[in-house]
Design a protein around this motif. Structure first.
Motif, PDB file in Angstrom:
ATOM      1  N   THR A  26       0.831  -1.199   0.000  1.00  0.00           N
ATOM      2  CA  THR A  26       0.000   0.000   0.000  1.00  0.00           C
ATOM      3  C   THR A  26       0.869   1.253   0.000  1.00  0.00           C
ATOM      4  O   THR A  26       0.632   2.183  -0.774  1.00  0.00           O
ATOM      5  N   GLU A  27       1.891   1.280   0.846  1.00  0.00           N
ATOM      6  CA  GLU A  27       2.806   2.424   0.881  1.00  0.00           C
ATOM      7  C   GLU A  27       3.497   2.637  -0.460  1.00  0.00           C
ATOM      8  O   GLU A  27       3.726   3.772  -0.881  1.00  0.00           O
TER       9      GLU A  27
ATOM     10  N   GLY B  26       2.245   1.709  -3.341  1.00  0.00           N
ATOM     11  CA  GLY B  26       1.247   1.894  -4.393  1.00  0.00           C
ATOM     12  C   GLY B  26       1.220   0.759  -5.400  1.00  0.00           C
ATOM     13  O   GLY B  26       0.874   0.959  -6.562  1.00  0.00           O
TER      14      GLY B  26
ATOM     15  N   ILE C 126      -0.662  -2.076  -6.592  1.00  0.00           N
ATOM     16  CA  ILE C 126      -2.018  -2.627  -6.514  1.00  0.00           C
ATOM     17  C   ILE C 126      -2.004  -4.151  -6.585  1.00  0.00           C
ATOM     18  O   ILE C 126      -2.684  -4.825  -5.810  1.00  0.00           O
TER      19      ILE C 126
ATOM     20  N   GLN D 233      -1.118  -5.556  -3.342  1.00  0.00           N
ATOM     21  CA  GLN D 233      -2.226  -5.397  -2.393  1.00  0.00           C
ATOM     22  C   GLN D 233      -3.269  -6.493  -2.610  1.00  0.00           C
ATOM     23  O   GLN D 233      -3.756  -7.096  -1.653  1.00  0.00           O
TER      24      GLN D 233
END
Length: 127
Positions: A39-40, A42, A44, A47
């Motif tokens: 998440t930090e 970015g 996806i 994630q």
């Protein structure tokens, strides 16, 4: 060297190994940490992988409804939306026509035979 993406991938892999050995809390913690890093950064796709891992843990740990809920969220909708946006309608229809006839086994075999070859489809020329 501070390779946070590598750390997240290692945590995900350790989590999967522990999960296969029937341990659920250590892998849940590792998968949450991987999710936080992805998440930090970015990332996806990372994630979504972490969410799927957490969903599997929920199912195995007696919460199938929670696991299903996470799987619904991790539908990879964003990746699909980006791919659709990059194609015109006839191209999207062609992809569904071609890939809709394939089995998972056939697709995996084809990918392993021609890794990096565009899933067996010719790539469009740039521009």
């Amino acid at each position: 060297m501070n390779d946070q993406r590598g750390v997240a991938a290692a945590l995900s892999n350790l989590s999967a190994t522990d999960r296969r050995r029937g341990r659920y809390e250590p892998p849940r913690s590792a998968m949450r940490e991987a999710l936080e890093i992805y998440t930090e950064l970015g990332i996806i796709e990372g994630q979504l992988d972490a969410i799927e891992g957490l969903a599997q843990l929920d199912v195995l740990d007696g919460d199938p409804a929670g696991g299903l809920g996470l799987l619904v969220l991790a539908d990879r909708e964003q990746a699909e939306s980006a791919a659709r946006a990059a194609l015109d309608r006839p191209a999207v229809a062609e992809v569904y026509r071609v890939f809709g006839k394939r089995t998972l086994t056939e697709t995996v075999e084809q990918l392993l035979r021609g890794a990096g070859e565009g899933n067996g489809r010719p790539r469009r020329p740039p521009g």
